[in-house]
Design a protein around this motif. Structure first.
Motif, PDB file in Angstrom:
ATOM      1  N   ALA A  74       0.854  -1.193   0.000  1.00 30.79           N
ATOM      2  CA  ALA A  74       0.000   0.000   0.000  1.00 30.79           C
ATOM      3  C   ALA A  74       0.885   1.237   0.000  1.00 30.79           C
ATOM      4  O   ALA A  74       2.096   1.160   0.243  1.00 30.79           O
ATOM      5  CB  ALA A  74      -0.907   0.014   1.230  1.00 30.79           C
ATOM      6  N   LEU A  75       0.266   2.358  -0.273  1.00 28.58           N
ATOM      7  CA  LEU A  75       0.929   3.659  -0.182  1.00 28.58           C
ATOM      8  C   LEU A  75       0.553   4.256   1.171  1.00 28.58           C
ATOM      9  O   LEU A  75      -0.634   4.341   1.500  1.00 28.58           O
ATOM     10  CB  LEU A  75       0.456   4.570  -1.312  1.00 28.58           C
ATOM     11  N   VAL A  76       1.543   4.608   1.970  1.00 29.89           N
ATOM     12  CA  VAL A  76       1.255   5.213   3.280  1.00 29.89           C
ATOM     13  C   VAL A  76       0.875   6.675   3.077  1.00 29.89           C
ATOM     14  O   VAL A  76      -0.152   7.133   3.559  1.00 29.89           O
ATOM     15  CB  VAL A  76       2.453   5.083   4.239  1.00 29.89           C
ATOM     16  N   ARG A  77       1.715   7.402   2.343  1.00 27.59           N
ATOM     17  CA  ARG A  77       1.382   8.797   2.056  1.00 27.59           C
ATOM     18  C   ARG A  77       2.398   9.418   1.116  1.00 27.59           C
ATOM     19  O   ARG A  77       3.417   8.828   0.791  1.00 27.59           O
ATOM     20  CB  ARG A  77       1.238   9.611   3.321  1.00 27.59           C
ATOM     21  N   ILE A  78       2.091  10.650   0.713  1.00 28.16           N
ATOM     22  CA  ILE A  78       2.947  11.438  -0.169  1.00 28.16           C
ATOM     23  C   ILE A  78       3.335  12.687   0.601  1.00 28.16           C
ATOM     24  O   ILE A  78       2.483  13.379   1.153  1.00 28.16           O
ATOM     25  CB  ILE A  78       2.199  11.824  -1.460  1.00 28.16           C
ATOM     26  N   ASP A  79       4.639  12.968   0.660  1.00 26.13           N
ATOM     27  CA  ASP A  79       5.139  14.135   1.381  1.00 26.13           C
ATOM     28  C   ASP A  79       5.891  15.077   0.460  1.00 26.13           C
ATOM     29  O   ASP A  79       6.637  14.621  -0.421  1.00 26.13           O
ATOM     30  CB  ASP A  79       6.130  13.698   2.479  1.00 26.13           C
ATOM     31  N   GLN A  80       5.708  16.367   0.677  1.00 25.73           N
ATOM     32  CA  GLN A  80       6.589  17.385   0.101  1.00 25.73           C
ATOM     33  C   GLN A  80       7.544  17.774   1.210  1.00 25.73           C
ATOM     34  O   GLN A  80       7.122  18.071   2.330  1.00 25.73           O
ATOM     35  CB  GLN A  80       5.794  18.605  -0.357  1.00 25.73           C
ATOM     36  N   PHE A  81       8.831  17.759   0.908  1.00 26.80           N
ATOM     37  CA  PHE A  81       9.845  18.005   1.926  1.00 26.80           C
ATOM     38  C   PHE A  81      10.945  18.882   1.344  1.00 26.80           C
ATOM     39  O   PHE A  81      11.451  18.599   0.264  1.00 26.80           O
ATOM     40  CB  PHE A  81      10.423  16.663   2.400  1.00 26.80           C
ATOM     41  N   SER A  82      11.299  19.919   2.062  1.00 23.51           N
ATOM     42  CA  SER A  82      12.414  20.784   1.656  1.00 23.51           C
ATOM     43  C   SER A  82      13.579  20.540   2.598  1.00 23.51           C
ATOM     44  O   SER A  82      13.480  20.792   3.799  1.00 23.51           O
ATOM     45  CB  SER A  82      12.011  22.257   1.716  1.00 23.51           C
ATOM     46  N   ALA A  83      14.674  20.046   2.043  1.00 27.77           N
ATOM     47  CA  ALA A  83      15.874  19.818   2.825  1.00 27.77           C
ATOM     48  C   ALA A  83      16.675  21.107   2.967  1.00 27.77           C
ATOM     49  O   ALA A  83      17.412  21.286   3.928  1.00 27.77           O
ATOM     50  CB  ALA A  83      16.730  18.739   2.170  1.00 27.77           C
ATOM     51  N   SER A  84      16.515  21.995   2.007  1.00 25.24           N
ATOM     52  CA  SER A  84      17.164  23.312   2.003  1.00 25.24           C
ATOM     53  C   SER A  84      16.416  24.158   0.978  1.00 25.24           C
ATOM     54  O   SER A  84      15.585  23.636   0.231  1.00 25.24           O
ATOM     55  CB  SER A  84      18.642  23.170   1.619  1.00 25.24           C
ATOM     56  N   PRO A  85      16.726  25.457   0.888  1.00 23.20           N
ATOM     57  CA  PRO A  85      16.035  26.286  -0.116  1.00 23.20           C
ATOM     58  C   PRO A  85      16.256  25.796  -1.555  1.00 23.20           C
ATOM     59  O   PRO A  85      15.422  26.007  -2.420  1.00 23.20           O
ATOM     60  CB  PRO A  85      16.637  27.675   0.089  1.00 23.20           C
TER      61      PRO A  85
END
Length: 161
Positions: free
Chosen positions: A69-80
């Motif tokens: 299954a797919l748990v979720r989709i995240d947008q993540f910024s590690a830096s600018p």
């Protein structure tokens, strides 16, 4: 007036793999720092998200698994300058399977309890590692069918639009 550069996050996949209350994390050294992550990596050209997840699991653990299954989709910024669109999948196994990383960048794979992972928060590759385990434990799941790769063309790149 100059146009703003187009936002192009890196598309990545990861997999929460659980067996008997333990989670499979991979160990890697990045910039001389020991870090832990779920089996994870970048989507490659001409592969579906599920295919990318299967490939990353195999490369980083030696296990041939298909996400359930797919748990979720995240947008993540590690830096600018560095951003990710991360698709986290899951696999639940009856028993912890022995793993043997095939990727030279992965030094080991470990079955760890939630408490052991939580105690390593400063060594986790990103906050998404523990956050997606929490989502998995809350029962967050989407069916794989929600990811439509029906129109994915597995043709040579020269034929791409």
């Amino acid at each position: 007036m100059a146009e703003k550069p187009r936002y192009r996050p890196n598309v990545t996949v990861a997999c929460v793999i659980e067996a008997q209350g333990k989670f499979l994390l991979v160990e890697e050294w990045i910039s001389d720092k020991q870090q832990f992550n779920q089996p994870a990596g970048h989507l490659e050209a001409h592969e579906s998200l599920v295919m990318a997840c299967e490939r990353e699991i195999l490369e980083e653990t030696g296990l041939s698994l298909t996400p359930q299954a797919l748990v979720r989709i995240d947008q993540f910024s590690a830096s600018p300058e560095l951003a990710f669109l991360r698709f986290t999948f899951c696999c639940s196994l009856a028993n912890a399977l022995p793993s043997q990383p095939q990727d030279a960048d992965i030094t080991a794979a470990h079955w760890l309890s939630y408490a052991e992972i939580s105690a390593r928060q400063s060594q986790l590759r990103s906050p998404l590692v523990l956050d997606t385990i929490d989502a998995y434990l809350r029962g967050e799941r989407l069916p794989l069918e929600c990811l439509n790769s029906r129109f994915l063309t597995l043709a040579p790149a020269a034929d791409a639009c």
